[in-house]
Design a protein around this motif. Sequence first.
Motif, PDB file in Angstrom:
ATOM      1  N   THR A 146       0.802  -1.240  -0.149  1.00 53.24           N
ATOM      2  CA  THR A 146       0.004  -0.284  -0.231  1.00 53.24           C
ATOM      3  C   THR A 146       0.919   1.415  -0.062  1.00 53.24           C
ATOM      4  OG1 THR A 146      -1.656  -1.188   1.288  1.00 53.24           O
ATOM      5  CG2 THR A 146      -1.946   0.951   0.929  1.00 53.24           C
TER       6      THR A 146
ATOM      7  N   GLN B 161       3.838   1.545  -1.435  1.00 50.04           N
ATOM      8  CA  GLN B 161       4.500   1.768  -2.658  1.00 50.04           C
ATOM      9  C   GLN B 161       3.451   2.291  -3.670  1.00 50.04           C
ATOM     10  OE1 GLN B 161       7.734   1.104  -2.922  1.00 50.04           O
ATOM     11  NE2 GLN B 161       7.756   1.052  -0.978  1.00 50.04           N
ATOM     12  N   ILE B 162       2.187   2.018  -3.629  1.00 50.38           N
ATOM     13  CA  ILE B 162       1.172   2.468  -4.140  1.00 50.38           C
ATOM     14  C   ILE B 162       0.968   3.962  -3.925  1.00 50.38           C
ATOM     15  CG2 ILE B 162      -1.152   2.638  -4.855  1.00 50.38           C
ATOM     16  CD1 ILE B 162      -1.462  -0.510  -4.515  1.00 50.38           C
ATOM     17  N   ASP B 163       0.917   4.311  -2.558  1.00 48.87           N
ATOM     18  CA  ASP B 163       0.795   5.979  -2.436  1.00 48.87           C
ATOM     19  C   ASP B 163       2.054   6.658  -2.752  1.00 48.87           C
ATOM     20  OD1 ASP B 163      -1.346   5.534  -0.706  1.00 48.87           O
ATOM     21  OD2 ASP B 163      -0.461   4.973   1.243  1.00 48.87           O
TER      22      ASP B 163
ATOM     23  N   ILE C  84       4.577   1.807  -7.307  1.00 47.78           N
ATOM     24  CA  ILE C  84       3.900   0.845  -8.042  1.00 47.78           C
ATOM     25  C   ILE C  84       2.656   1.604  -8.792  1.00 47.78           C
ATOM     26  CG2 ILE C  84       2.242  -1.045  -7.593  1.00 47.78           C
ATOM     27  CD1 ILE C  84       3.958  -1.914  -5.771  1.00 47.78           C
ATOM     28  N   ASP C  85       2.614   1.227 -10.241  1.00 43.06           N
ATOM     29  CA  ASP C  85       1.499   2.082 -11.030  1.00 43.06           C
ATOM     30  C   ASP C  85       0.200   1.265 -10.570  1.00 43.06           C
ATOM     31  OD1 ASP C  85       3.228   4.034 -12.452  1.00 43.06           O
ATOM     32  OD2 ASP C  85       4.093   2.237 -13.128  1.00 43.06           O
ATOM     33  N   ILE C  86       0.320  -0.102 -10.679  1.00 44.20           N
ATOM     34  CA  ILE C  86      -0.980  -1.032 -10.687  1.00 44.20           C
ATOM     35  C   ILE C  86      -0.594  -2.215  -9.791  1.00 44.20           C
ATOM     36  CG2 ILE C  86      -2.366  -2.607 -11.969  1.00 44.20           C
ATOM     37  CD1 ILE C  86      -3.256   0.201 -12.588  1.00 44.20           C
ATOM     38  N   ALA C  87      -1.651  -2.775  -8.973  1.00 48.89           N
ATOM     39  CA  ALA C  87      -1.358  -3.762  -7.883  1.00 48.89           C
ATOM     40  C   ALA C  87      -2.549  -4.753  -8.733  1.00 48.89           C
ATOM     41  CB  ALA C  87      -1.497  -3.620  -6.786  1.00 48.89           C
TER      42      ALA C  87
ATOM     43  N   LEU D 268      -7.871   4.862  -2.954  1.00 48.50           N
ATOM     44  CA  LEU D 268      -7.457   4.034  -3.859  1.00 48.50           C
ATOM     45  C   LEU D 268      -8.562   3.599  -4.715  1.00 48.50           C
ATOM     46  CD1 LEU D 268      -5.071   1.445  -2.104  1.00 48.50           C
ATOM     47  CD2 LEU D 268      -4.352   3.583  -3.363  1.00 48.50           C
TER      48      LEU D 268
ATOM     49  N   TRP E 257      -5.401   0.782  -8.204  1.00 42.80           N
ATOM     50  CA  TRP E 257      -4.561   1.939  -8.689  1.00 42.80           C
ATOM     51  C   TRP E 257      -4.891   3.023  -7.630  1.00 42.80           C
ATOM     52  CZ3 TRP E 257      -8.862   0.632 -11.338  1.00 42.80           C
ATOM     53  CH2 TRP E 257      -9.664   1.485 -11.381  1.00 42.80           C
ATOM     54  N   HIS E 258      -4.086   3.956  -7.669  1.00 42.06           N
ATOM     55  CA  HIS E 258      -4.219   5.185  -6.771  1.00 42.06           C
ATOM     56  C   HIS E 258      -5.246   6.312  -7.508  1.00 42.06           C
ATOM     57  CE1 HIS E 258      -3.708   8.749  -4.093  1.00 42.06           C
ATOM     58  NE2 HIS E 258      -3.010   7.804  -3.190  1.00 42.06           N
TER      59      HIS E 258
ATOM     60  N   ASN F  32      -1.482   5.724 -17.249  1.00 40.17           N
ATOM     61  CA  ASN F  32      -2.141   4.689 -16.416  1.00 40.17           C
ATOM     62  C   ASN F  32      -3.709   4.032 -16.805  1.00 40.17           C
ATOM     63  OD1 ASN F  32      -3.744   3.760 -13.514  1.00 40.17           O
ATOM     64  ND2 ASN F  32      -1.588   3.763 -13.256  1.00 40.17           N
TER      65      ASN F  32
END
Length: 301
Positions: free
Chosen positions: A122, A124-126, A130-133, A144, A277-278, A287
Motif C-alpha cells: 500500500t 508503494q502505491i501511495d 507501483i503503478d498498478i496492483a 485507492l 491503482w491510486h 495509467n
Amino acid sequence: MMRERNVLRAGQVIGLSPSAVSHALSRLRSLLNDELFVRTAVGMVPTARAVEMGPLVRDALASVERAIGSPVFRPETSVRQFCIAATDYITAVVVPNFLRILTEQAPGIDVTILPATRIDLTAQIDIGRIDIALGSFRDIPHRLRARLLFNERDVVLLAPDHPLAGYPITVQQLAGLPLFVVSAGGIEDGQVSERGLTRRMEMFDRSTLEAEFAKIGTTPNLKVVQPHFLALPALLAGTSAAAIAPARLADVFRRSGAVGFAELPWTAPPTAVQIVWHSRLDHDPANLWLRSQLERASSLR
C-alpha cells in the motif's frame, strides 16, 4: 528517489546528472533538517519523515499536472517503465498476454513485476513506485480505486500419472490425500491489512474446504503450506498428494502436461481478482492505457 531508491536511476528518470540529484537532495535535507534518504546496502532508504511526506508531495505534483493539462501518452513511441505488483499466479496467467500486447503496440515500454505479497504494498502505491496492483483485495481505502479483472474458481491439481487425474473426485477421496496449498503468510483468516487495504494472502478457500471435510467428520491434511504457485507441479510430481489452485493457472500447467486435473467436489464462491491503482491516476493517460491493456490481457485465454 521514493520510487527508485537510487540516485543514478532517479536522475535518469528526471533528466538530471547524479551530481545534480545529490546537490538537490543536500539542499532539501538542509531545508527540512532531516536526512530524508539514508544510504544502505539495498539502496537509499527513506526516513520516517520522507515516508510521511511522499504521498503528500506526489498528490501535489499530480494536482499541478492536472492544472496545466495532462500530457498525451503515445504507447507506440513511449520508452517509460511501468511497475506492476502481482503474485506469481497472476504473472503466469495475465502478464504473457500483456507482453504480447506490448510487443505489438508499445515495443519501447519496459515492465517491472514486484511481488504483490510484499508487506509495504500500500505504501508503494501511495508514493507512486507501483503503478498498478493485481490481486484479491477488500476494505479498499478511499484514496485507492479498484476494478474487477476476472472471477476465479479453485480446482484440484494432481501429478500427471495420479490415478484420480481426469476423473470426478469425491470429498472422501480428497480427504484421503495429503494437500499442498499456497499461503503467503496471512495473519488472520488468510488476510493481511495495511494502511486501510486488506489483501488475500491465503490462496485457497480454507473455510469452504474445512466445512466440506467437517460434513464427513474429518479435517484437511495440509501436508505442505508454501508461498509459490509455480512450485506446485514439481512438488506434486511422483506423489499421491493433491493441490488446490486457481483454474486459470491449472490451464497453464495442463497445456504443458505438468499436472493432472480434477474439479473440486463442491461449489465454492468465486474469488474476485482485481486491479488497484491510486485515485490521483484516475485520468492519467499512461495509467489509463495500462489498465485497459491489462484488462484486455486478462480476457484472452
